[in-house]
Design a protein around this motif. Sequence first.
Motif, PDB file in Angstrom:
ATOM      1  N   ARG A  37       7.180   3.913 -39.903  1.00  0.00           N
ATOM      2  CA  ARG A  37       6.103   3.899 -38.906  1.00  0.00           C
ATOM      3  C   ARG A  37       5.537   5.293 -38.673  1.00  0.00           C
ATOM      4  O   ARG A  37       4.498   5.450 -38.023  1.00  0.00           O
ATOM      5  N   GLU A  42       5.771   7.484 -44.367  1.00  0.00           N
ATOM      6  CA  GLU A  42       4.886   6.575 -45.105  1.00  0.00           C
ATOM      7  C   GLU A  42       4.344   7.281 -46.345  1.00  0.00           C
ATOM      8  O   GLU A  42       4.310   6.694 -47.436  1.00  0.00           O
ATOM      9  N   LYS A 122       6.778  -2.615 -47.711  1.00  0.00           N
ATOM     10  CA  LYS A 122       7.015  -2.365 -46.286  1.00  0.00           C
ATOM     11  C   LYS A 122       7.102  -0.869 -45.983  1.00  0.00           C
ATOM     12  O   LYS A 122       6.561  -0.400 -44.979  1.00  0.00           O
ATOM     13  N   ASN A 125       3.756   0.679 -46.101  1.00  0.00           N
ATOM     14  CA  ASN A 125       2.822   0.022 -45.180  1.00  0.00           C
ATOM     15  C   ASN A 125       1.570  -0.497 -45.884  1.00  0.00           C
ATOM     16  O   ASN A 125       0.444  -0.390 -45.363  1.00  0.00           O
TER      17      ASN A 125
END
Length: 247
Positions: A37, A42, A122, A125
């Motif tokens: 997150r 990421e 995941k 993202n």
Amino acid sequence: MIVIRILLVGFLFSWFGFICLIGNIIFLPLIAIRLNRIKFFENIARDLVYLAWKFFIFCTKILGYLDYEFKDYSRLGKPSQIIIANHPSLLDVVFILSKVRRINCVVKSDLAKNIFLSPAIKAANYIVNSEDEELLNKSLSVLKSGDSLLIFPEGTRTKDSISFHKAPFYIAIHGAKILTPIFIDMNPRSLKKGVKWYKTPKSKIKYKIKISDDLILDKFLIDKPNTIRVKTLHKQMNEIYQKEIKC
């Protein structure tokens, strides 16, 4: 000769899976403690995908499975740039992600359930394709935040003709600054939807990936309502790809 080609394809599929599993050693902890997150982590995940797929494409070329021509890819990855492409084979997204660092992309929902690929999706993202407003909202959000976004407007691999959905062009008009079309030509055709992996051509596969001119969306039919702009863009892109790509 065909037996050797089948064995090579089998090896490359296995090698692809092995690379995914190695990456998952890093991706799964990132997901478990929700570090994905955070933008920094990421970016790490996307960098790992970029490097892994670059290495995999290198392996496919060195082993003689395919060859490719992909010029001017430095034009990709601009802020708020939506990139669209036709989708003739399984490797299309791998090619593009191996050339453009930190690009976001819309991925097929089935892949989000794949044990090899779901951790990378995941952790990085990437946006999972869905038939509701979530896809639109997430796509608009990442473009407005400055990400570049890759979408295959067919939604799945090309079959007998090019037919684009309208949603990517709604996203483009409402969220992007630039639209860049990519034309992917593959000869001979292989890895098509519904065709078994071992149904491989006898000859080396050759990809030609051509990047078309950017379309500056701030200047596209700015005197018209967005509904007309979306409809016109959708129609124009369908016509362009149908002329450019011979399925």
